[in-house]
Design a protein around this motif. Sequence first.
Motif, PDB file in Angstrom:
ATOM      1  N   ASN A 184      17.957 -30.202 -14.056  1.00 35.82           N
ATOM      2  CA  ASN A 184      18.976 -29.737 -15.010  1.00 35.82           C
ATOM      3  C   ASN A 184      18.851 -28.242 -15.279  1.00 35.82           C
ATOM      4  OD1 ASN A 184      20.010 -32.341 -15.263  1.00 35.82           O
ATOM      5  ND2 ASN A 184      18.593 -32.834 -16.927  1.00 35.82           N
ATOM      6  N   GLY A 185      18.566 -27.477 -14.232  1.00 35.89           N
ATOM      7  CA  GLY A 185      18.485 -26.029 -14.348  1.00 35.89           C
ATOM      8  C   GLY A 185      17.190 -25.497 -14.942  1.00 35.89           C
ATOM      9  N   ARG A 186      16.237 -26.374 -15.206  1.00 35.31           N
ATOM     10  CA  ARG A 186      14.968 -25.936 -15.798  1.00 35.31           C
ATOM     11  C   ARG A 186      13.820 -26.284 -14.860  1.00 35.31           C
ATOM     12  NH1 ARG A 186      14.653 -27.262 -22.062  1.00 35.31           N
ATOM     13  NH2 ARG A 186      12.824 -25.998 -21.688  1.00 35.31           N
TER      14      ARG A 186
END
Length: 113
Positions: free
Chosen positions: A70-72
């Motif tokens: 999730n982009g992390r």
Amino acid sequence: MPRQNPPLTEPQYFILAALMDGPLHGYGIIKAAEQATNGRLRIAVGTLYGALERMERAGLVAAGHEEIVNGRARRYYRLTEDGTKALGREALRMQQAAAVVIGHSRNTGAAPA
């Protein structure tokens, strides 16, 4: 003179214990520690990463691979050989300490608290 290893704190102990079955990311470590203590120990995120950083410097854990979720970034940590030894020493120390109280309680007929 051999270097004395200080006892592990309770969060450190359960962080290392969480890694016995293999690498975990931070949230996985928090959940494993919480589950192992039936919810009694809730490690805050700041406490976790501070402890992991200190234990990494001490050679007890090592950062492994990272993945993006999730982009992390999600970094996984693993137990080192020294970490396994430290965890075993601490478990034995606690077992010996508990035996003193349990043995005393049996001899006096009192139930341990």
